[in-house]
Design a protein around this motif. Structure first.
Motif, PDB file in Angstrom:
ATOM      1  N   ARG A 152       0.849  -1.167  -0.058  1.00  0.00           N
ATOM      2  CA  ARG A 152       0.079   0.045   0.020  1.00  0.00           C
ATOM      3  C   ARG A 152       0.972   1.289   0.111  1.00  0.00           C
ATOM      4  NH1 ARG A 152      -5.066   1.757   0.935  1.00  0.00           N
ATOM      5  NH2 ARG A 152      -5.169   3.955   2.029  1.00  0.00           N
ATOM      6  N   GLN A 153       0.368   2.312  -0.775  1.00  0.00           N
ATOM      7  CA  GLN A 153       1.102   3.320  -0.944  1.00  0.00           C
ATOM      8  C   GLN A 153       0.087   4.484  -0.856  1.00  0.00           C
ATOM      9  OE1 GLN A 153       3.618   3.147  -4.330  1.00  0.00           O
ATOM     10  NE2 GLN A 153       2.012   3.847  -5.780  1.00  0.00           N
ATOM     11  N   GLU A 154       0.554   5.984  -0.681  1.00  0.00           N
ATOM     12  CA  GLU A 154      -0.176   6.901  -0.748  1.00  0.00           C
ATOM     13  C   GLU A 154      -0.609   7.180  -2.415  1.00  0.00           C
ATOM     14  OE1 GLU A 154      -1.863   8.852   1.313  1.00  0.00           O
ATOM     15  OE2 GLU A 154      -0.798   7.356   2.737  1.00  0.00           O
ATOM     16  N   ASN A 155      -1.752   7.566  -2.861  1.00  0.00           N
ATOM     17  CA  ASN A 155      -1.991   7.899  -4.224  1.00  0.00           C
ATOM     18  C   ASN A 155      -1.076   8.758  -5.013  1.00  0.00           C
ATOM     19  OD1 ASN A 155      -3.907   9.549  -6.290  1.00  0.00           O
ATOM     20  ND2 ASN A 155      -4.327   6.930  -6.271  1.00  0.00           N
ATOM     21  N   GLN A 156      -0.556   8.032  -5.933  1.00  0.00           N
ATOM     22  CA  GLN A 156       0.755   8.694  -6.699  1.00  0.00           C
ATOM     23  C   GLN A 156       0.300   8.351  -8.007  1.00  0.00           C
ATOM     24  OE1 GLN A 156       4.664   7.739  -5.186  1.00  0.00           O
ATOM     25  NE2 GLN A 156       3.712   6.778  -3.706  1.00  0.00           N
ATOM     26  N   GLY A 157      -0.638   7.719  -8.664  1.00  0.00           N
ATOM     27  CA  GLY A 157      -0.835   7.320 -10.045  1.00  0.00           C
ATOM     28  C   GLY A 157      -0.387   6.124 -10.680  1.00  0.00           C
ATOM     29  N   LEU A 158      -0.650   5.850 -11.975  1.00  0.00           N
ATOM     30  CA  LEU A 158      -0.584   4.672 -12.366  1.00  0.00           C
ATOM     31  C   LEU A 158       0.912   4.183 -12.607  1.00  0.00           C
ATOM     32  CD1 LEU A 158      -1.659   1.997 -13.728  1.00  0.00           C
ATOM     33  CD2 LEU A 158      -1.669   3.566 -15.875  1.00  0.00           C
ATOM     34  N   SER A 159       1.722   5.332 -13.165  1.00  0.00           N
ATOM     35  CA  SER A 159       3.128   5.070 -13.228  1.00  0.00           C
ATOM     36  C   SER A 159       3.837   4.568 -11.885  1.00  0.00           C
ATOM     37  CB  SER A 159       3.850   6.093 -14.040  1.00  0.00           C
ATOM     38  OG  SER A 159       3.525   6.220 -15.247  1.00  0.00           O
ATOM     39  N   ALA A 160       3.572   5.447 -10.836  1.00  0.00           N
ATOM     40  CA  ALA A 160       4.203   5.230  -9.812  1.00  0.00           C
ATOM     41  C   ALA A 160       3.774   3.653  -9.071  1.00  0.00           C
ATOM     42  CB  ALA A 160       3.766   6.226  -8.468  1.00  0.00           C
ATOM     43  N   ALA A 161       2.705   3.484  -9.317  1.00  0.00           N
ATOM     44  CA  ALA A 161       1.989   1.908  -8.821  1.00  0.00           C
ATOM     45  C   ALA A 161       2.898   1.056  -9.548  1.00  0.00           C
ATOM     46  CB  ALA A 161       0.644   1.977  -8.895  1.00  0.00           C
ATOM     47  N   ARG A 162       3.072   1.221 -10.913  1.00  0.00           N
ATOM     48  CA  ARG A 162       3.713   0.192 -11.624  1.00  0.00           C
ATOM     49  C   ARG A 162       5.073   0.153 -11.195  1.00  0.00           C
ATOM     50  NH1 ARG A 162      -0.592  -0.943 -14.646  1.00  0.00           N
ATOM     51  NH2 ARG A 162      -0.716  -0.101 -16.849  1.00  0.00           N
ATOM     52  N   ASN A 163       5.738   1.223 -11.029  1.00  0.00           N
ATOM     53  CA  ASN A 163       7.177   1.307 -10.488  1.00  0.00           C
ATOM     54  C   ASN A 163       7.550   0.690  -9.106  1.00  0.00           C
ATOM     55  OD1 ASN A 163       7.973   2.608 -12.939  1.00  0.00           O
ATOM     56  ND2 ASN A 163       7.894   4.545 -12.063  1.00  0.00           N
ATOM     57  N   THR A 164       6.378   1.021  -8.271  1.00  0.00           N
ATOM     58  CA  THR A 164       6.413   0.237  -6.907  1.00  0.00           C
ATOM     59  C   THR A 164       6.332  -1.597  -7.089  1.00  0.00           C
ATOM     60  OG1 THR A 164       5.326   2.181  -5.890  1.00  0.00           O
ATOM     61  CG2 THR A 164       5.304  -0.203  -4.922  1.00  0.00           C
ATOM     62  N   GLY A 165       5.486  -1.869  -8.011  1.00  0.00           N
ATOM     63  CA  GLY A 165       5.451  -3.307  -8.104  1.00  0.00           C
ATOM     64  C   GLY A 165       6.808  -3.826  -8.949  1.00  0.00           C
ATOM     65  N   LEU A 166       7.325  -3.087  -9.845  1.00  0.00           N
ATOM     66  CA  LEU A 166       8.598  -3.336 -10.437  1.00  0.00           C
ATOM     67  C   LEU A 166       9.725  -3.390  -9.622  1.00  0.00           C
ATOM     68  CD1 LEU A 166       9.527  -3.832 -13.254  1.00  0.00           C
ATOM     69  CD2 LEU A 166      10.051  -1.472 -13.484  1.00  0.00           C
ATOM     70  N   ALA A 167       9.678  -2.412  -8.430  1.00  0.00           N
ATOM     71  CA  ALA A 167      10.896  -2.519  -7.491  1.00  0.00           C
ATOM     72  C   ALA A 167      10.922  -3.763  -6.735  1.00  0.00           C
ATOM     73  CB  ALA A 167      10.916  -1.124  -6.707  1.00  0.00           C
ATOM     74  N   ALA A 168       9.643  -4.231  -6.463  1.00  0.00           N
ATOM     75  CA  ALA A 168       9.495  -5.350  -5.320  1.00  0.00           C
ATOM     76  C   ALA A 168       9.297  -6.781  -6.019  1.00  0.00           C
ATOM     77  CB  ALA A 168       7.863  -5.194  -4.918  1.00  0.00           C
ATOM     78  N   VAL A 169       9.213  -6.964  -7.423  1.00  0.00           N
ATOM     79  CA  VAL A 169       9.344  -8.328  -8.113  1.00  0.00           C
ATOM     80  C   VAL A 169      10.498  -8.832  -8.323  1.00  0.00           C
ATOM     81  CG1 VAL A 169       9.195  -7.498 -10.463  1.00  0.00           C
ATOM     82  CG2 VAL A 169       8.003  -9.458  -9.937  1.00  0.00           C
ATOM     83  N   GLN A 170      10.430 -10.069  -8.056  1.00  0.00           N
ATOM     84  CA  GLN A 170      11.816 -10.793  -8.185  1.00  0.00           C
ATOM     85  C   GLN A 170      11.844 -11.430  -9.429  1.00  0.00           C
ATOM     86  OE1 GLN A 170      14.506 -10.552  -5.839  1.00  0.00           O
ATOM     87  NE2 GLN A 170      13.041  -8.780  -5.007  1.00  0.00           N
TER      88      GLN A 170
END
Length: 287
Positions: free
Chosen positions: A50-68
């Motif tokens: 969960r993160q503060e609302n930042q928009g689609l690109s930021a959400a994609r980047n958060t997922g990308l940073a977490a994925v292995q």
């Protein structure tokens, strides 16, 4: 994901129905105010960030940073993967080791999940390159694309300055400039069309699409073929979104949304004036 509780359960069910079981499933809750987070957590095997609302690109980047995983698919909360999505993507990434991504086709469904055009396919032009993407081809929805995670290390993450529906096309273009990319005809996604789709905002999408092409103009200045592709892309996006601008403006006016109506009228006057005059003539003729 932002306030996606309506369809999220079906989206996640489609992930866990894959013939090739996913290595990991990450849901990024982009500041939802509904019960999306609880819905995601109710599915065993799902990791919720969960993160503060930042928009689609930021959400994609958060997922990308977490994925292995070495391969990544971004699934919107209102769409559904077909069972061979992951297996097909992984097979083709293996077959095309130089490809940054492989992309297939989608078929539209309505809010109830019923296919609205069973024979219609959104996607593969047969070939895929920087030129075909400039010329107006894209992949909708994003879950038709499987990325090689390492490609993001070379091209960078999603651009958080883009918040108008062209975030994915931007990354396709950036990758296609420097890598091989591959399109295939397999049907792998059901694309849900309903009242809240971002693609319903034609004025915003048209401006964003044309602005994105302009960002690439300097890169193609010395290549006549790419310049022609860019101009073809301008024509295609105008032909795609322009005809619907007058009815979009009328819809906003009926709801009392003045500023969006003005934007739609302004876009129609600038990019598709003949459609606006035709619409007005038809209304006056019936009136």
């Amino acid at each position: 994901m932002f306030n996606g509780e309506r369809f999220l359960g079906a989206a996640l069910a489609s992930v866990f129905a894959q013939s090739r079981v996913p290595d990991e499933v990450i849901v990024v809750d982009d500041g939802s105010t509904d019960s999306s987070g609880q819905t995601a957590r109710s599915h065993p095997g799902v990791r919720v960030i969960r993160q503060e609302n930042q928009g689609l690109s930021a959400a994609r980047n958060t997922g990308l940073a977490a994925v292995q995983s070495d391969a990544v698919v971004f699934l919107d909360d209102d769409d559904r993967m077909l069972p061979e999505n992951l297996a097909t993507g992984l097979r083709l990434l293996s077959a095309y080791p130089q490809a940054a991504f492989v992309a297939g086709c989608a078929t539209p469904i309505d809010a109830a999940g019923t296919r609205t055009s069973p024979d219609k396919r959104l996607g593969s032009p047969g070939t895929c390159s920087f030129a075909t993407l400039l010329a107006g081809h894209s992949f909708v929805p994003p879950s038709t694309v499987m990325f090689r995670r390492a490609a993001f290390e070379a091209t960078g993450p999603f651009d958080t300055a883009l918040r108008s529906g062209c975030e994915d096309l931007d990354i396709y273009l950036r990758m296609a400039r420097v890598f091989e990319v591959h399109a295939h005809p397999a049907l792998i996604v059901e694309y849900r069309r309903h009242g809240r789709n971002i693609t319903r905002n034609r004025a915003r999408l048209l401006k964003a699409s044309l602005d994105l092409l302009e960002r690439n103009r300097a890169l193609v200045a010395d290549d006549p073929e790419l310049k022609a592709a860019l101009e073809a892309g301008r024509r295609r996006w105008i032909a795609t979104y322009g005809p619907g601008l007058p009815s979009e403006a009328a819809g906003h006016l009926k709801q009392g949304h003045i500023l969006p109506a003005v934007r739609a009228i302004g876009a129609a006057l600038r990019y598709h004036p003949q459609g606006l005059w035709r619409y007005l003539y038809g209304k006056l003729g019936r009136g």
